[in-house]
Design a protein around this motif. Structure first.
Motif, PDB file in Angstrom:
ATOM      1  N   MET A   1     -19.207 -21.276   9.793  1.00 10.37           N
ATOM      2  CA  MET A   1     -19.053 -22.432  10.298  1.00 10.37           C
ATOM      3  C   MET A   1     -17.396 -22.566   9.340  1.00 10.37           C
ATOM      4  O   MET A   1     -16.727 -22.994   9.916  1.00 10.37           O
ATOM      5  N   ILE A   2     -17.293 -22.583   8.258  1.00 11.42           N
ATOM      6  CA  ILE A   2     -16.350 -22.127   7.294  1.00 11.42           C
ATOM      7  C   ILE A   2     -15.335 -21.133   7.905  1.00 11.42           C
ATOM      8  O   ILE A   2     -13.972 -20.893   8.472  1.00 11.42           O
ATOM      9  N   PHE A   3     -16.317 -20.125   8.468  1.00 14.33           N
ATOM     10  CA  PHE A   3     -15.346 -19.098   9.076  1.00 14.33           C
ATOM     11  C   PHE A   3     -14.936 -19.208  10.585  1.00 14.33           C
ATOM     12  O   PHE A   3     -13.810 -19.145  11.138  1.00 14.33           O
ATOM     13  N   GLY A   4     -15.838 -19.730  11.085  1.00  9.30           N
ATOM     14  CA  GLY A   4     -15.404 -20.332  12.907  1.00  9.30           C
ATOM     15  C   GLY A   4     -14.222 -21.663  12.728  1.00  9.30           C
ATOM     16  O   GLY A   4     -13.217 -21.882  13.172  1.00  9.30           O
TER      17      GLY A   4
ATOM     18  N   MET B   1      -4.250 -10.531  28.406  1.00  8.66           N
ATOM     19  CA  MET B   1      -4.376 -11.197  26.433  1.00  8.66           C
ATOM     20  C   MET B   1      -4.233 -11.556  25.521  1.00  8.66           C
ATOM     21  O   MET B   1      -4.162 -11.901  24.687  1.00  8.66           O
ATOM     22  N   LYS B   2      -2.576 -10.304  25.451  1.00  8.74           N
ATOM     23  CA  LYS B   2      -2.179 -10.496  23.807  1.00  8.74           C
ATOM     24  C   LYS B   2      -1.221 -12.515  24.642  1.00  8.74           C
ATOM     25  O   LYS B   2      -0.910 -12.790  23.213  1.00  8.74           O
ATOM     26  N   ARG B   3      -1.077 -12.217  25.629  1.00  6.47           N
ATOM     27  CA  ARG B   3      -0.099 -13.397  25.755  1.00  6.47           C
ATOM     28  C   ARG B   3      -1.016 -15.052  25.784  1.00  6.47           C
ATOM     29  O   ARG B   3      -0.460 -16.037  25.146  1.00  6.47           O
ATOM     30  N   HIS B   4      -2.500 -14.271  25.324  1.00  3.14           N
ATOM     31  CA  HIS B   4      -3.322 -15.782  25.130  1.00  3.14           C
ATOM     32  C   HIS B   4      -3.976 -15.545  23.939  1.00  3.14           C
ATOM     33  O   HIS B   4      -5.578 -16.358  23.656  1.00  3.14           O
ATOM     34  N   MET B   5      -4.055 -14.716  23.465  1.00  2.00           N
ATOM     35  CA  MET B   5      -3.773 -14.920  21.772  1.00  2.00           C
ATOM     36  C   MET B   5      -4.520 -15.548  21.314  1.00  2.00           C
ATOM     37  O   MET B   5      -6.135 -16.073  20.830  1.00  2.00           O
ATOM     38  N   GLY B   6      -4.210 -16.527  21.091  1.00  6.53           N
ATOM     39  CA  GLY B   6      -3.997 -18.264  20.455  1.00  6.53           C
ATOM     40  C   GLY B   6      -5.616 -18.661  21.007  1.00  6.53           C
ATOM     41  O   GLY B   6      -6.037 -19.277  20.420  1.00  6.53           O
ATOM     42  N   ARG B   7      -5.246 -18.740  22.426  1.00  6.50           N
ATOM     43  CA  ARG B   7      -6.360 -19.012  23.048  1.00  6.50           C
ATOM     44  C   ARG B   7      -7.982 -18.605  22.522  1.00  6.50           C
ATOM     45  O   ARG B   7      -9.063 -19.304  22.670  1.00  6.50           O
ATOM     46  N   ILE B   8      -7.959 -17.189  22.363  1.00  9.65           N
ATOM     47  CA  ILE B   8      -9.543 -16.544  22.428  1.00  9.65           C
ATOM     48  C   ILE B   8      -9.724 -15.935  21.128  1.00  9.65           C
ATOM     49  O   ILE B   8     -10.412 -16.425  20.558  1.00  9.65           O
ATOM     50  N   GLU B   9      -8.042 -16.518  20.228  1.00  6.73           N
ATOM     51  CA  GLU B   9      -8.760 -17.097  18.554  1.00  6.73           C
ATOM     52  C   GLU B   9      -9.928 -18.032  19.293  1.00  6.73           C
ATOM     53  O   GLU B   9     -10.995 -18.403  18.397  1.00  6.73           O
ATOM     54  N   LYS B  10      -8.807 -19.769  18.618  1.00  4.36           N
ATOM     55  CA  LYS B  10      -9.809 -20.938  19.241  1.00  4.36           C
ATOM     56  C   LYS B  10     -11.545 -20.962  20.066  1.00  4.36           C
ATOM     57  O   LYS B  10     -12.194 -20.889  19.626  1.00  4.36           O
ATOM     58  N   ILE B  11     -12.158 -19.667  21.149  1.00  2.13           N
ATOM     59  CA  ILE B  11     -13.252 -19.797  21.691  1.00  2.13           C
ATOM     60  C   ILE B  11     -13.740 -18.820  20.726  1.00  2.13           C
ATOM     61  O   ILE B  11     -15.205 -19.067  20.172  1.00  2.13           O
ATOM     62  N   SER B  12     -12.932 -17.976  19.694  1.00  2.00           N
ATOM     63  CA  SER B  12     -13.663 -17.012  18.846  1.00  2.00           C
ATOM     64  C   SER B  12     -14.321 -18.496  17.657  1.00  2.00           C
ATOM     65  O   SER B  12     -15.731 -17.998  17.464  1.00  2.00           O
ATOM     66  N   GLY B  13     -14.054 -18.912  17.314  1.00  3.78           N
ATOM     67  CA  GLY B  13     -14.209 -20.155  16.642  1.00  3.78           C
ATOM     68  C   GLY B  13     -14.941 -20.987  16.903  1.00  3.78           C
ATOM     69  O   GLY B  13     -16.101 -21.078  15.810  1.00  3.78           O
ATOM     70  N   LEU B  14     -14.710 -21.584  17.816  1.00  5.37           N
ATOM     71  CA  LEU B  14     -15.806 -22.477  18.251  1.00  5.37           C
ATOM     72  C   LEU B  14     -16.701 -21.579  18.574  1.00  5.37           C
ATOM     73  O   LEU B  14     -18.032 -22.116  17.979  1.00  5.37           O
ATOM     74  N   LEU B  15     -17.473 -20.795  19.252  1.00  7.27           N
ATOM     75  CA  LEU B  15     -18.787 -19.984  19.152  1.00  7.27           C
ATOM     76  C   LEU B  15     -18.697 -19.860  17.495  1.00  7.27           C
ATOM     77  O   LEU B  15     -20.432 -19.981  18.030  1.00  7.27           O
TER      78      LEU B  15
END
Length: 252
Positions: free
Chosen positions: A107-110, A207-221
């Protein structure tokens, strides 16, 4: 009541799927995706322009190098899986506490990925100098080993989550399976880019343009998986899987 072993077996399937998805998300991270084309070109002994041209000769060299590169990083991840599982087995009497600790860490990593706060050392990567090893299968394998070790701080939030899940169990085979699934998720995109780079350039730019969104999806998972482990919902999900798909009882 369902046998506890059956619950564990059913829980392993979603864990494997999560590990594969975690590997894919690692590939899409800011410290991996941007360096993929030059890394592949160097390992194959060609230029990025040659890759863009899509000639069969250049493609063959790059695909061969990518295969050995993936084998190199998979070697390291499998060793990590063995080590994490061995630790979990050694701490068997404290398994419940270990699972809760792993859940909190995940959860901390997320939260790190979502952006609630940043863990400084996980925004950096240590790159090993492996010398001029481009253009050969052995060199690509060595670079795969170096990649797995050198980028571990950057891959840390996701890789650490998978290692935590592996350590929370007491079966080395399953720990290795989780890290193998993670290696597959991280390695297959490398192979796809190596084989179809000219066709995938537009997708990679998106994907590079939406990197921030991808990171947030990773964190939510990660945060969701950690919460499920902490509250015991992973076990509930396992019961649901067994009720819905009885054939899963044969796994294991």
């Amino acid at each position: 009541m369902l046998d506890a072993q059956l619950v564990l077996d059913a829980a392993f399937l979603p864990a494997l799927l999560i590990a594969v998805l975690a590997g894919i998300l690692s590939f899409l991270s800011p410290c991996v995706l941007p360096i993929v084309p030059p890394y592949l070109a160097f390992m194959g002994g060609v230029s990025v322009s040659d890759m863009q041209g899509g000639t069969s000769k250049a493609r063959g060299k790059v695909v061969l190098a990518a295969v050995f590169f993936v084998l190199g990083l998979s070697t390291v991840f499998l060793l990590m899986g063995i080590s994490a599982s061995a630790l979990g087995r050694a701490l068997g009497p404290y398994q419940d506490w270990l699972t809760k600790a792993a859940a909190v860490i995940i959860m901390i990593f997320g939260a790190h990925f979502i952006g609630i706060f940043r863990i400084g050392f996980m925004d950096r990567e240590a790159r090993f100098n492996t010398g001029d090893t481009g253009g050969s299968a052995l060199g690509a394998y060595v670079l795969g080993l170096a990649f797995a070790f050198g980028w571990t701080p950057c891959l840390g939030p996701i890789l650490g989550a998978i290692l935590s899940v592996a350590a929370s169990g007491n079966d080395i085979g399953r720990g290795v399976g989780l890290l193998a699934a993670y290696a597959i998720g991280l390695g297959i995109p490398f192979l796809l880019v190596a084989a179809f780079f000219p066709s995938l350039q537009g997708v990679m730019r998106w994907m590079k343009r939406h990197m921030g969104r991808i990171e947030k999806i990773s964190g939510l998972l990660l945060w969701t998986v950690g919460l499920m482990m902490l509250t015991g919902q992973f076990t509930d999900f396992s019961y649901w899987l067994l009720d819905t798909f009885p054939g899963l009882a044969a796994i294991g």
